[in-house]
Design an enzyme around this catalytic site. Structure first.
Site, PDB file in Angstrom:
ATOM      1  CD  GLN A  20       2.446  -9.277   0.802  1.00  0.00           C
ATOM      2  OE1 GLN A  20       2.189 -10.737   1.286  1.00  0.00           O
ATOM      3  NE2 GLN A  20       2.721  -8.334   2.411  1.00  0.00           N
ATOM      4  NE  ARG A  77       0.202 -17.920   4.879  1.00  0.00           N
ATOM      5  CZ  ARG A  77      -0.749 -17.020   4.985  1.00  0.00           C
ATOM      6  NH1 ARG A  77      -0.239 -16.557   6.774  1.00  0.00           N
ATOM      7  NH2 ARG A  77      -0.926 -16.067   3.860  1.00  0.00           N
ATOM      8  CG  HIS A  97      -1.165 -13.711  -0.030  1.00  0.00           C
ATOM      9  ND1 HIS A  97      -0.635 -14.640   1.178  1.00  0.00           N
ATOM     10  CD2 HIS A  97      -0.994 -12.167   0.322  1.00  0.00           C
ATOM     11  CE1 HIS A  97      -0.673 -13.373   2.051  1.00  0.00           C
ATOM     12  NE2 HIS A  97      -1.197 -11.822   1.926  1.00  0.00           N
ATOM     13  CG  ASN A 142      -3.846 -14.341   3.022  1.00  0.00           C
ATOM     14  OD1 ASN A 142      -3.416 -14.863   3.590  1.00  0.00           O
ATOM     15  ND2 ASN A 142      -3.679 -13.375   2.853  1.00  0.00           N
ATOM     16  CD  GLU A 143      -5.780 -11.656   6.344  1.00  0.00           C
ATOM     17  OE1 GLU A 143      -5.820 -10.912   5.267  1.00  0.00           O
ATOM     18  OE2 GLU A 143      -4.656 -12.119   6.626  1.00  0.00           O
ATOM     19  CG  ASN A 283      -4.376 -15.100   7.906  1.00  0.00           C
ATOM     20  OD1 ASN A 283      -3.414 -16.261   8.690  1.00  0.00           O
ATOM     21  ND2 ASN A 283      -4.078 -14.025   7.216  1.00  0.00           N
ATOM     22  CE1 TYR A 285      -2.651 -10.031  10.220  1.00  0.00           C
ATOM     23  CE2 TYR A 285      -0.238  -9.372  11.604  1.00  0.00           C
ATOM     24  CZ  TYR A 285      -0.914 -10.421  10.655  1.00  0.00           C
ATOM     25  OH  TYR A 285      -0.293 -10.877   9.235  1.00  0.00           O
ATOM     26  CD  GLU A 356      -1.147 -13.439   7.473  1.00  0.00           C
ATOM     27  OE1 GLU A 356      -1.340 -11.772   7.759  1.00  0.00           O
ATOM     28  OE2 GLU A 356      -1.523 -13.687   6.165  1.00  0.00           O
ATOM     29  CD1 TRP A 403       3.139  -9.958   8.428  1.00  0.00           C
ATOM     30  CD2 TRP A 403       3.078 -11.879   6.749  1.00  0.00           C
ATOM     31  NE1 TRP A 403       3.665  -9.777   6.998  1.00  0.00           N
ATOM     32  CE2 TRP A 403       3.209 -10.486   5.956  1.00  0.00           C
ATOM     33  CE3 TRP A 403       2.097 -12.656   6.395  1.00  0.00           C
ATOM     34  CZ2 TRP A 403       3.213 -10.647   4.920  1.00  0.00           C
ATOM     35  CZ3 TRP A 403       2.547 -13.444   5.266  1.00  0.00           C
ATOM     36  CH2 TRP A 403       2.791 -12.239   4.304  1.00  0.00           C
ATOM     37  CD  GLU A 410       1.463  -4.809   4.919  1.00  0.00           C
ATOM     38  OE1 GLU A 410       2.132  -6.075   5.251  1.00  0.00           O
ATOM     39  OE2 GLU A 410       0.538  -4.852   4.925  1.00  0.00           O
ATOM     40  CD1 TRP A 411      -0.351  -6.681   1.544  1.00  0.00           C
ATOM     41  CD2 TRP A 411       0.057  -6.495  -0.876  1.00  0.00           C
ATOM     42  NE1 TRP A 411      -0.683  -7.908   1.731  1.00  0.00           N
ATOM     43  CE2 TRP A 411       0.048  -7.635   0.215  1.00  0.00           C
ATOM     44  CE3 TRP A 411       0.151  -6.513  -1.917  1.00  0.00           C
ATOM     45  CZ2 TRP A 411      -0.252  -9.539  -0.751  1.00  0.00           C
ATOM     46  CZ3 TRP A 411       0.143  -7.698  -2.363  1.00  0.00           C
ATOM     47  CH2 TRP A 411       0.296  -9.566  -2.185  1.00  0.00           C
ATOM     48  CG  PHE A 419       4.704  -6.410   9.119  1.00  0.00           C
ATOM     49  CD1 PHE A 419       3.392  -5.105   8.508  1.00  0.00           C
ATOM     50  CD2 PHE A 419       3.710  -7.124  10.196  1.00  0.00           C
ATOM     51  CE1 PHE A 419       2.673  -4.379   8.647  1.00  0.00           C
ATOM     52  CE2 PHE A 419       1.821  -6.603  10.578  1.00  0.00           C
ATOM     53  CZ  PHE A 419       1.671  -5.247   9.377  1.00  0.00           C
TER      54      PHE A 419
END
Ligand code: GCO
Length: 449
Positions: A20, A77, A97, A142-143, A283, A285, A356, A403, A410-411, A419
């Site tokens: 990213q 991170r 990630h 990650n996730e 993480n 949100y 996050e 984050w 952002e993908w 962000f």
């Protein structure tokens, strides 16, 4: 709110990930990842953008680390992109990630083959050996839920095996592949942790864990059906991974619904998987109100179908707890308190880092207005207060990461999403700290320094 509101030694950091922010994606011997291949297909990413240059942290990392230090953050991170090297300040290194080497995807379909367990553990061991003198906090994945659900269900991330959105859900394997991929992620994580603990941890005096994403699910009403729907949503979300890591088995709701499609852990695998983390990174949100729908929407398959809970975006006509990247949202900060307290209560009060948390800009902001992100300041202030409330109620939390430090790739949304605490002009890559960056600077100032 100030640093002194939190216990002595509480860690404040910011987060980002290799693909990213780094750029230089085809230079210095870096091999392509599945995201390098995925972004090349027109229509996959907003404006067909890529991480080829991204925000060039590969060259500007010193300036970015100086920014983090100027803003009084303690840690950064970042992720290592399975073949890229990048240590700075108190490094919290994440080994994965989303960016699986394309070579493994092409060789044996990556996460769908047990071979990935040894390959990942070999890669992890290479990093422990090479950087373990400087990196004392390691995270394996990650996730993993996002990896399994969005990569192998009717999802939208690479290897997008069964993505209805991109129309290649030909083999209809979405009913089994997310669960196979998740199983191999858990076993890969456990194998890497086993090797770290057996060969490196005593000598390097570090710790290892995993990042799990956890949306909070609140039943829309007090009805039995809505309460069951909320519990099932939590089980299919965080329970999918945290249940095996704490209890050595998948959640009961998942076993009841997925049945024979859910892989089994052998006895020796249970021993390896159970308690395979020193620190649990969450993480968080946003939150959703959940209700028991009469049937799953027709356009979902596999994991989404099994989950089959309704997401309420409004309550009495007021928008609530919904997160989409492209619009300003109403966030419900109390979800932070509930999510942390839930993990404390149901999973043995592990040592948690909130790894996050942050928000996107509404899509219609222009420069320089977007530097005056007062909404982001109130977002962070309210979520940190809820985190502190959970800690005052006994939750064992030792750190918090915003984050993200900088606007980045952002993908699927490319650079249309922002962000960052620091604005990045994607034309000349100049960095401009936003109001929220300076809010953290004053909040994190060490009074007695
Ligand atoms: C994720 C990742 C980050 C995202 C962040 C904002 O949750 O997908 O950890 O890479 O950029 O969450 O959406």
């Amino acid at each position: 709110l100030s640093r002194e509101s939190f216990p002595e030694g509480f860690l404040f950091g910011t987060a980002a990930s290799a693909y990213q922010v780094e750029g230089m994606a085809s230079e210095d011997g870096r091999g392509p990842s599945i995201w390098d291949a995925f972004v090349k297909t027109p229509g996959h990413i907003a404006n067909n953008e890529t991480g080829e240059v991204s925000i060039d942290q590969y060259h500007r990392y010193k300036e970015d680390v100086d920014l983090m230090q100027m803003l009084n953050f303690d840690a950064y991170r970042f992720s290592i992109s399975w073949s890229r090297i990048f240590p700075r300040i108190t490094p919290h290194a994440n080994l994965y990630h989303y960016d699986l080497p394309l070579a493994l995807q092409e060789k044996y379909l990556g996460l769908l083959d047990r071979q990935v367990i040894q390959d990942f553990a070999d890669y992890a061991e290479f990093c422990f050996k090479t950087f373990g003198d400087r990196v004392k906090t390691w995270m394996t994945f990650n996730e993993p839920r996002v990896v399994a659900a969005l990569g192998f269900d009717n999802g939208i991330n690479p290897p997008n095996r069964c993505s209805k959105k991109f129309g290649n859900c030909t083999d209809g394997n979405s009913a089994t592949e997310p669960y196979i991929a998740a199983h191999h992620l858990i076993l890969s994580h456990a194998e890497a942790v086993k090797r770290y603990r057996e060969k490196y941890q005593a000598k390097q005096n570090g710790r290892i864990g995993i990042f799990l994403d956890f949306v909070w699910y609140e039943p829309l009403t007090r009805s039995k059906a809505d309460n069951y729907a909320a519990q099932r949503a939590r089980d299919f979300h965080i329970g999918w991974f945290l249940h095996p890591l704490v209890y050595g088995k998948y959640p009961r709701t998942m076993q009841k619904i997925v049945r024979e499609r859910l892989p089994k852990f052998t006895k020796s695998e249970v021993e390896k998987v159970k308690n395979s983390f020193d620190v649990l990174c969450l993480n968080h949100y946003t939150s959703y109100y959940i209700y028991e729908p009469h049937q799953a929407p027709s356009n979902v398959t596999g994991y989404q179908q099994d989950w089959n809970a309704g997401f309420a975006y409004e309550r009495n006509g007021v928008p609530i707890g919904r997160r989409a990247h492209s619009e300003w949202l109403y966030e419900v900060p109390w979800g932070m308190y509930k999510a942390i307290t839930y993990v404390k209560k149901h999973y043995g009060s592990p040592n948690i880092i909130l790894s996050e948390n942050g928000m996107d800009d509404p899509g219609n902001l222009t420069f320089p207005e977007s530097l005056y992100d007062i909404n982001r300041v109130s977002f962070y202030r309210s979520y940190l207060k809820e985190l502190k409330r959970a800690m005052d109620d006994g939750a064992n939390v030792s750190g918090y990461f915003a984050w993200s430090i900088l606007d980045n790739f952002e993908w699927l949304l490319g650079y249309t999403s922002r962000f960052g605490l620091v604005y990045v002009d994607h034309n000349d890559l100049k960095r401009y700290p936003k109001l929220s960056a300076y809010w953290f600077k004053q909040m994190l100032e060490r009074k007695n320094s």
